[in-house]
Design a protein around this motif. Structure first.
Motif, mmCIF file in Angstrom:
data_model
loop_
_atom_site.group_PDB
_atom_site.id
_atom_site.type_symbol
_atom_site.label_atom_id
_atom_site.label_comp_id
_atom_site.label_asym_id
_atom_site.label_seq_id
_atom_site.Cartn_x
_atom_site.Cartn_y
_atom_site.Cartn_z
ATOM 1 N N GLY A 1 0.808 -1.122 0.023
ATOM 2 C CA GLY A 1 0.025 0.007 0.109
ATOM 3 C C GLY A 1 0.683 1.071 0.080
ATOM 4 N N ILE A 2 1.961 1.058 0.769
ATOM 5 C CA ILE A 2 2.971 2.400 0.688
ATOM 6 C C ILE A 2 3.505 2.586 -0.510
ATOM 7 C CG2 ILE A 2 4.847 3.145 1.868
ATOM 8 C CD1 ILE A 2 4.011 2.070 4.334
ATOM 9 N N ALA A 3 3.965 1.648 -1.055
ATOM 10 C CA ALA A 3 4.715 1.665 -2.199
ATOM 11 C C ALA A 3 3.780 2.159 -3.616
ATOM 12 C CB ALA A 3 5.185 0.344 -2.747
ATOM 13 N N VAL A 4 2.479 1.433 -3.657
ATOM 14 C CA VAL A 4 1.785 2.026 -4.592
ATOM 15 C C VAL A 4 1.459 3.319 -4.363
ATOM 16 C CG1 VAL A 4 -0.575 1.828 -5.456
ATOM 17 C CG2 VAL A 4 0.722 -0.357 -4.809
ATOM 18 N N ALA A 5 1.282 4.008 -3.469
ATOM 19 C CA ALA A 5 0.806 5.441 -3.179
ATOM 20 C C ALA A 5 1.816 6.167 -3.145
ATOM 21 C CB ALA A 5 0.043 5.474 -1.691
ATOM 22 N N MET A 6 3.350 5.828 -2.818
ATOM 23 C CA MET A 6 4.238 6.927 -2.726
ATOM 24 C C MET A 6 4.856 7.213 -4.135
ATOM 25 S SD MET A 6 7.631 4.657 -1.882
ATOM 26 C CE MET A 6 7.145 4.382 -0.281
ATOM 27 N N LEU A 7 4.746 6.430 -5.021
ATOM 28 C CA LEU A 7 4.991 6.949 -6.254
ATOM 29 C C LEU A 7 4.262 8.037 -6.980
ATOM 30 C CD1 LEU A 7 6.316 3.648 -8.299
ATOM 31 C CD2 LEU A 7 7.720 5.690 -7.436
ATOM 32 N N PRO A 8 3.104 7.894 -7.310
ATOM 33 C CA PRO A 8 2.496 9.156 -7.674
ATOM 34 C C PRO A 8 2.310 10.284 -6.846
ATOM 35 C CG PRO A 8 0.836 7.543 -7.077
ATOM 36 C CD PRO A 8 2.075 6.718 -7.080
ATOM 37 N N VAL A 9 2.105 10.059 -5.542
ATOM 38 C CA VAL A 9 2.085 11.347 -4.862
ATOM 39 C C VAL A 9 3.432 11.976 -4.506
ATOM 40 C CG1 VAL A 9 1.785 11.725 -2.287
ATOM 41 C CG2 VAL A 9 0.461 10.325 -3.206
ATOM 42 N N SER A 10 4.455 11.309 -4.543
ATOM 43 C CA SER A 10 5.889 11.907 -4.473
ATOM 44 C C SER A 10 6.306 12.610 -5.642
ATOM 45 C CB SER A 10 7.056 10.826 -4.163
ATOM 46 O OG SER A 10 6.767 10.205 -2.988
ATOM 47 N N GLU B 1 3.223 9.122 11.110
ATOM 48 C CA GLU B 1 2.112 8.460 11.919
ATOM 49 C C GLU B 1 1.867 6.812 11.820
ATOM 50 O OE1 GLU B 1 -1.628 10.441 10.810
ATOM 51 O OE2 GLU B 1 -1.086 12.273 12.069
ATOM 52 N N LEU B 2 1.961 6.556 10.398
ATOM 53 C CA LEU B 2 2.084 5.225 10.014
ATOM 54 C C LEU B 2 3.313 4.316 10.606
ATOM 55 C CD1 LEU B 2 0.909 5.316 6.289
ATOM 56 C CD2 LEU B 2 -0.299 4.665 8.373
ATOM 57 N N ALA B 3 4.453 5.186 10.240
ATOM 58 C CA ALA B 3 5.663 4.414 10.949
ATOM 59 C C ALA B 3 5.448 4.036 12.420
ATOM 60 C CB ALA B 3 6.809 5.298 10.820
ATOM 61 N N GLU B 4 5.155 4.965 13.471
ATOM 62 C CA GLU B 4 4.539 4.648 14.716
ATOM 63 C C GLU B 4 3.702 3.706 14.956
ATOM 64 O OE1 GLU B 4 4.271 6.950 18.949
ATOM 65 O OE2 GLU B 4 4.204 8.375 16.939
ATOM 66 N N GLU B 5 2.640 4.104 14.221
ATOM 67 C CA GLU B 5 1.455 2.697 14.327
ATOM 68 C C GLU B 5 1.689 1.548 13.745
ATOM 69 O OE1 GLU B 5 -3.086 2.448 12.684
ATOM 70 O OE2 GLU B 5 -2.145 4.365 12.527
ATOM 71 N N TRP B 6 2.491 1.251 12.709
ATOM 72 C CA TRP B 6 2.728 -0.013 12.200
ATOM 73 C C TRP B 6 3.960 -0.535 12.561
ATOM 74 C CZ3 TRP B 6 0.739 0.913 6.429
ATOM 75 C CH2 TRP B 6 -0.672 1.021 6.266
ATOM 76 N N GLY B 7 5.003 0.317 12.905
ATOM 77 C CA GLY B 7 6.397 -0.226 13.190
ATOM 78 C C GLY B 7 6.841 0.057 14.459
ATOM 79 N N GLY B 8 6.103 0.931 15.275
ATOM 80 C CA GLY B 8 6.590 1.373 16.648
ATOM 81 C C GLY B 8 8.026 2.219 16.574
ATOM 82 N N PHE C 1 14.414 3.656 7.655
ATOM 83 C CA PHE C 1 14.970 4.634 6.621
ATOM 84 C C PHE C 1 14.339 5.964 6.564
ATOM 85 C CE2 PHE C 1 14.417 5.968 2.262
ATOM 86 C CZ PHE C 1 15.535 6.279 1.957
ATOM 87 N N THR C 2 12.777 5.612 6.651
ATOM 88 C CA THR C 2 12.321 6.968 6.520
ATOM 89 C C THR C 2 12.756 7.944 7.909
ATOM 90 O OG1 THR C 2 10.279 6.005 5.618
ATOM 91 C CG2 THR C 2 9.914 8.076 6.738
ATOM 92 N N ARG C 3 12.920 7.395 9.037
ATOM 93 C CA ARG C 3 13.205 8.126 10.294
ATOM 94 C C ARG C 3 14.711 8.744 9.814
ATOM 95 N NH1 ARG C 3 13.849 5.040 15.634
ATOM 96 N NH2 ARG C 3 15.365 4.078 14.685
ATOM 97 N N ALA C 4 15.440 7.938 9.283
ATOM 98 C CA ALA C 4 16.857 8.563 9.063
ATOM 99 C C ALA C 4 16.766 9.535 8.174
ATOM 100 C CB ALA C 4 17.721 7.363 8.519
ATOM 101 N N VAL C 5 15.699 9.742 7.327
ATOM 102 C CA VAL C 5 15.929 10.894 6.218
ATOM 103 C C VAL C 5 14.940 11.998 6.887
ATOM 104 C CG1 VAL C 5 15.314 11.496 3.755
ATOM 105 C CG2 VAL C 5 16.497 9.088 4.336
#
Length: 418
Positions: A22-31, A70-77, A194-198
């Motif tokens: 879901g993240i991968a499909v959404a990120m390309l057009p949105v980014s 929010e997704l990083a904290e909700e899905w990955g802590g 990786f998202t947190r690092a960037v």
């Protein structure tokens, strides 16, 4: 620790694959869209259009980045800290653009958008790829290999051209599924790290944040000490002096009650007035520390009661579906009291309007008068004191006061309602 069952591992692997997909499909057009709009908006700056579009575009980037946190904290802590600069209340187009483009977090968001197109996309998609590729391997000996036109069809490093080679590919597919079972959640967690690092705030900004909080806490301590000195001074000069005078009068009355009853009666009247005045001063002092109506009825009714004591007509509109925490209520009440006092003393207007409401996790109070304007937040002013009081709670004060009026002072405090 309870050992995970095969079923729970399988569910976890599938959930991680679905979330990553879901993240991968959404990120390309949105980014791609956000990066394109940002570049176009910046390119339109020289002709003025960018002054209007840039804050909106980068605001959308901020909301998208916030959702990913929010997704990083909700899905990955994985908690990702961000420190954004707030656009001043009432700022014009140029002021908004300067604030947004001068914020290091804005450019960190843009750097993350670019990084999300390749490494972010790959790390998000890997969990789904392991599952899909493993299922494809299992389907090859069932006849799927006959569908492919390539001869042979390469499944990873296995050339599939007949049933035995398709069976070998199925064994490899089981391996991919076992890898997904074991590592899918770790792979999704790697994406969020990786998202947190960037995307996360760096040490310099966090240090600046700590410095600001330290200063506001120091201001709060200084304000509390000054308040204690004021209370001590009011007690010494007011109620205490009257009680001492009343005691002396009572001593004189005791000596005169037999010799000069008329004089004693006059002194009794004086002592009664002193006691009434001392009681009134004590009530005022207690009301200044923490008004009873604030503790009993909450901020809305306390502000209404405050408005009734003003010498000018004050219209109050309150929309608070719950109670605030006591320290926040107290800070907001005394801030409104100071703003009303300033409006009465300095604005020279005829009416005052107060709007109190809570939305999106923030208390927002606006005090508007129809006076002469020209109010500014500066050292030594009552508005500076209000700003320091609010800073203790991460609150802000913004003042819009053009020459000729009207003046609007708006305070915001992040808080929750009970």
């Amino acid at each position: 620790m309870e050992k995970m069952t095969f079923g729970s591992r399988a569910r976890g692997a599938l959930v991680a694959a679905a979330r990553g997909l879901g993240i991968a499909v959404a990120m390309l057009p949105v980014s791609v869209l956000l990066i394109t709009f940002a570049l176009v908006s910046l390119g339109l700056m020289p002709i003025g259009i960018g002054l209007l579009t840039t804050p909106a575009v980068f605001g959308a980037v901020r909301r998208y980045a916030t959702r990913r946190r929010e997704l990083a904290e909700e899905w990955g802590g994985v908690r990702i800290v961000a420190v954004y600069r707030e656009v001043p209340e009432g700022a014009g187009p140029w002021g908004r653009v300067v604030t947004v483009l001068g914020d290091p977090q804005t450019w960190r968001d843009m750097r993350w958008l670019a990084a999300d197109l390749v490494p972010g996309f790959v790390t998000a998609l890997l969990p789904a790829l392991l599952v899909v590729y493993g299922i494809e391997g299992l389907a090859l000996p069932l006849g799927l290999w006959t569908v492919y036109a390539d001869d042979p069809y390469w499944y990873a490093f296995v050339p599939v051209s007949d049933l035995p080679s398709a069976t070998a590919a199925a064994v490899l597919g089981v391996g991919f599924l076992l890898l997904a079972l074991r590592y899918n959640r770790t792979l999704l967690l790697t994406h969020f790290r990786f998202t947190r690092a960037v995307l996360g705030a760096d040490h310099t900004e966090l240090t600046e944040r700590v410095r600001v909080l330290t200063e506001t806490r120091r201001d709060a301590v200084d304000t509390s000490a000054a308040e204690l000195r004021r209370i001590e001074r009011d007690l010494h000069d007011g109620a205490q002096a009257r009680l001492v005078a009343m005691g002396m009068d009572l001593g004189t009355i005791e000596a005169l009650v037999e010799r000069d009853p008329a004089k004693a009666k006059a002194l009794l009247s004086q002592a009664r007035r002193n006691s009434a005045e001392a009681l009134e001063e004590l009530r005022d002092l207690v009301r200044g520390i923490h008004p009873p109506v604030l503790a009993e009825r909450g901020l809305g009714d306390a502000v209404r009661a405050l408005a009734l004591r003003m010498p000018l007509p004050v219209e109050v509109e309150v929309e608070l579906p719950g109670r605030l925490e006591a320290p926040v209520e107290s800070a907001a009440y005394f801030a409104v009291s100071e703003l009303l006092t300033n409006a009465v003393k300095h604005a020279g207007g005829d009416r005052i309007w107060v709007d109190v409401h809570h939305a999106e996790g923030r208390l927002r109070v606006s005090v508007t008068d129809d006076g002469c304007g020209g109010a500014r937040i500066g050292a030594g002013s009552g508005l500076a004191g209000v700003e320091r009081r609010l800073g203790t709670f991460d609150g802000v004060l913004a003042v819009s006061s053009p020459a000729g009026g009207p003046t609007t002072a708006t305070l915001e405090i992040p808080c929750a309602l009970s």
